[in-house]
Design a protein around this motif. Sequence first.
Motif, PDB file in Angstrom:
ATOM      1  N   GLY A   1      14.500 -25.795  21.591  1.00  0.00           N
ATOM      2  CA  GLY A   1      14.248 -25.163  20.303  1.00  0.00           C
ATOM      3  C   GLY A   1      15.174 -25.746  19.252  1.00  0.00           C
ATOM      4  O   GLY A   1      16.157 -26.408  19.576  1.00  0.00           O
ATOM      5  N   ALA A   2      14.838 -25.507  17.992  1.00  0.00           N
ATOM      6  CA  ALA A   2      15.658 -26.018  16.895  1.00  0.00           C
ATOM      7  C   ALA A   2      15.755 -24.980  15.790  1.00  0.00           C
ATOM      8  O   ALA A   2      14.753 -24.365  15.412  1.00  0.00           O
ATOM      9  N   VAL A   3      16.967 -24.800  15.299  1.00  0.00           N
ATOM     10  CA  VAL A   3      17.226 -23.962  14.133  1.00  0.00           C
ATOM     11  C   VAL A   3      17.477 -24.916  12.968  1.00  0.00           C
ATOM     12  O   VAL A   3      18.430 -25.691  12.988  1.00  0.00           O
ATOM     13  N   LEU A   4      16.594 -24.889  11.977  1.00  0.00           N
ATOM     14  CA  LEU A   4      16.641 -25.829  10.854  1.00  0.00           C
ATOM     15  C   LEU A   4      16.925 -25.027   9.587  1.00  0.00           C
ATOM     16  O   LEU A   4      16.041 -24.407   9.009  1.00  0.00           O
ATOM     17  N   ALA A   5      18.189 -25.036   9.173  1.00  0.00           N
ATOM     18  CA  ALA A   5      18.632 -24.166   8.092  1.00  0.00           C
ATOM     19  C   ALA A   5      18.625 -24.884   6.748  1.00  0.00           C
ATOM     20  O   ALA A   5      19.252 -25.926   6.585  1.00  0.00           O
ATOM     21  N   THR A   6      17.897 -24.328   5.809  1.00  0.00           N
ATOM     22  CA  THR A   6      17.785 -24.775   4.412  1.00  0.00           C
ATOM     23  C   THR A   6      17.596 -26.283   4.266  1.00  0.00           C
ATOM     24  O   THR A   6      18.440 -26.979   3.711  1.00  0.00           O
TER      25      THR A   6
ATOM     26  N   PHE B   1       8.603 -29.577  19.419  1.00  0.00           N
ATOM     27  CA  PHE B   1       9.348 -28.497  20.071  1.00  0.00           C
ATOM     28  C   PHE B   1       9.341 -27.283  19.159  1.00  0.00           C
ATOM     29  O   PHE B   1       9.059 -27.372  17.965  1.00  0.00           O
ATOM     30  N   ASP B   2       9.630 -26.125  19.739  1.00  0.00           N
ATOM     31  CA  ASP B   2       9.681 -24.881  18.977  1.00  0.00           C
ATOM     32  C   ASP B   2      10.797 -24.959  17.945  1.00  0.00           C
ATOM     33  O   ASP B   2      11.862 -25.538  18.205  1.00  0.00           O
ATOM     34  N   SER B   3      10.568 -24.344  16.796  1.00  0.00           N
ATOM     35  CA  SER B   3      11.592 -24.424  15.750  1.00  0.00           C
ATOM     36  C   SER B   3      11.464 -23.263  14.775  1.00  0.00           C
ATOM     37  O   SER B   3      10.389 -22.683  14.592  1.00  0.00           O
ATOM     38  N   LEU B   4      12.595 -22.956  14.162  1.00  0.00           N
ATOM     39  CA  LEU B   4      12.678 -21.996  13.070  1.00  0.00           C
ATOM     40  C   LEU B   4      13.177 -22.738  11.836  1.00  0.00           C
ATOM     41  O   LEU B   4      14.158 -23.486  11.921  1.00  0.00           O
ATOM     42  N   VAL B   5      12.526 -22.534  10.725  1.00  0.00           N
ATOM     43  CA  VAL B   5      13.038 -23.026   9.437  1.00  0.00           C
ATOM     44  C   VAL B   5      13.614 -21.838   8.688  1.00  0.00           C
ATOM     45  O   VAL B   5      12.916 -20.853   8.435  1.00  0.00           O
ATOM     46  N   ILE B   6      14.898 -21.939   8.364  1.00  0.00           N
ATOM     47  CA  ILE B   6      15.605 -20.881   7.655  1.00  0.00           C
ATOM     48  C   ILE B   6      15.515 -21.175   6.164  1.00  0.00           C
ATOM     49  O   ILE B   6      16.020 -22.204   5.705  1.00  0.00           O
ATOM     50  N   ALA B   7      14.857 -20.289   5.416  1.00  0.00           N
ATOM     51  CA  ALA B   7      14.564 -20.548   4.006  1.00  0.00           C
ATOM     52  C   ALA B   7      15.349 -19.613   3.096  1.00  0.00           C
ATOM     53  O   ALA B   7      15.547 -18.435   3.400  1.00  0.00           O
ATOM     54  N   SER B   8      15.779 -20.178   1.974  1.00  0.00           N
ATOM     55  CA  SER B   8      16.456 -19.410   0.927  1.00  0.00           C
ATOM     56  C   SER B   8      15.561 -19.363  -0.300  1.00  0.00           C
ATOM     57  O   SER B   8      14.865 -20.331  -0.608  1.00  0.00           O
ATOM     58  N   ARG B   9      15.597 -18.248  -1.003  1.00  0.00           N
ATOM     59  CA  ARG B   9      14.775 -18.115  -2.209  1.00  0.00           C
ATOM     60  C   ARG B   9      15.477 -18.621  -3.470  1.00  0.00           C
ATOM     61  O   ARG B   9      14.855 -18.677  -4.538  1.00  0.00           O
TER      62      ARG B   9
ATOM     63  N   PHE C   1      11.672 -22.313  -2.631  1.00  0.00           N
ATOM     64  CA  PHE C   1      11.165 -21.575  -1.477  1.00  0.00           C
ATOM     65  C   PHE C   1       9.769 -22.080  -1.104  1.00  0.00           C
ATOM     66  O   PHE C   1       9.441 -22.193   0.087  1.00  0.00           O
ATOM     67  N   GLU C   2       8.966 -22.421  -2.111  1.00  0.00           N
ATOM     68  CA  GLU C   2       7.603 -22.892  -1.848  1.00  0.00           C
ATOM     69  C   GLU C   2       7.615 -24.217  -1.086  1.00  0.00           C
ATOM     70  O   GLU C   2       6.821 -24.420  -0.162  1.00  0.00           O
ATOM     71  N   ARG C   3       8.528 -25.112  -1.472  1.00  0.00           N
ATOM     72  CA  ARG C   3       8.590 -26.407  -0.786  1.00  0.00           C
ATOM     73  C   ARG C   3       9.117 -26.242   0.642  1.00  0.00           C
ATOM     74  O   ARG C   3       8.651 -26.920   1.564  1.00  0.00           O
ATOM     75  N   THR C   4      10.067 -25.351   0.826  1.00  0.00           N
ATOM     76  CA  THR C   4      10.566 -25.102   2.178  1.00  0.00           C
ATOM     77  C   THR C   4       9.471 -24.499   3.050  1.00  0.00           C
ATOM     78  O   THR C   4       9.309 -24.870   4.220  1.00  0.00           O
TER      79      THR C   4
ATOM     80  N   VAL D   1      11.809 -18.254   8.514  1.00  0.00           N
ATOM     81  CA  VAL D   1      12.664 -17.077   8.425  1.00  0.00           C
ATOM     82  C   VAL D   1      13.134 -16.973   6.972  1.00  0.00           C
ATOM     83  O   VAL D   1      13.886 -17.828   6.495  1.00  0.00           O
ATOM     84  N   ASP D   2      12.658 -15.965   6.259  1.00  0.00           N
ATOM     85  CA  ASP D   2      12.999 -15.756   4.849  1.00  0.00           C
ATOM     86  C   ASP D   2      14.335 -15.012   4.785  1.00  0.00           C
ATOM     87  O   ASP D   2      14.420 -13.827   5.078  1.00  0.00           O
ATOM     88  N   MET D   3      15.383 -15.723   4.355  1.00  0.00           N
ATOM     89  CA  MET D   3      16.719 -15.130   4.298  1.00  0.00           C
ATOM     90  C   MET D   3      17.019 -14.500   2.945  1.00  0.00           C
ATOM     91  O   MET D   3      18.102 -13.957   2.742  1.00  0.00           O
TER      92      MET D   3
END
Length: 198
Positions: free
Chosen positions: A95-100, A133-141, A148-151, A163-165
Motif C-alpha cells: 500500500g502507499a500513503v501519498l500525502a498532498t 497497488f492500493d493507495s490513499l491520496v491525502i488531500a488538502s483544501r 483540491f480539484e487537481r488532487t 482522504v479529504d483532510m
Amino acid sequence: MDRLPARPTVLIVPGLRDAVPGHWQTLLAEDLDLAGWPVANVPPMGRENLDCAARIDAIEVVAQAIDGPIVVVAHSGGCVMVAHWAQRTRREVQGAVLATPPDFERPMPDGYPTLAALREGGWLPLPRLPLPFDSLVIASRNDPLASFERTTELARCWNSRLVDMGDVGHLNPASGYGRWPLAQLFIEHFSAAPQGAA
C-alpha cells in the motif's frame, strides 16, 4: 502456535526538499523505529537536483534491498516520484500513503521549481496511469501547491482512495504540522490488509 505476520517495511519517500528536521515524515521514521517497525528512507538527493530519473532510481535501489512487504509513505514531490516509479518497478507494494501531491503542471509559488525546470528534469507530464497497488491520496483544501480539484483528479487517475483532510495547507512544518499521528494509522491499515486488498 501460528506466528504473526511480519510487519511490512515502511519506505519513506520525501519531497524535493529531502528530509527536514521537524517534518512529520522525519518524526514518523523515529517513532516507527522506536515502536519496532522496520523503516527505510530514500537518501537525500539535494534540493537543487531535479533529475526525476535519478530520484526514481534511488527509490528502486532502496525498495529492492528490502525483504518482505513494503508500505510506501510519500509526501509532496515524493508522491509524483512514486507515481513515476510505479510504472517501471516490479517490486510488490502492499500500500502507499501519498500525502498532498503537488500540481507540477501549474506554476507554483516563488521558491519552487518552474514549469520549465520540471519539464527539463523529466517530471512532466504528471503520470496518470492507475497505480499497481492500493493507495490513499491525502488531500488538502488549501494546499498552496495544488488545488483540491487537481488532487482529486490525480487520485481518480491513480485509482487511489481520496482522504479529504480539510484545510491543512501543504501538511508540512510551514503549515503547522510536526507529528502527524494519522500517518501511522494509515500504515497500520495497509499492514493489516491482505496483499492486494484494501
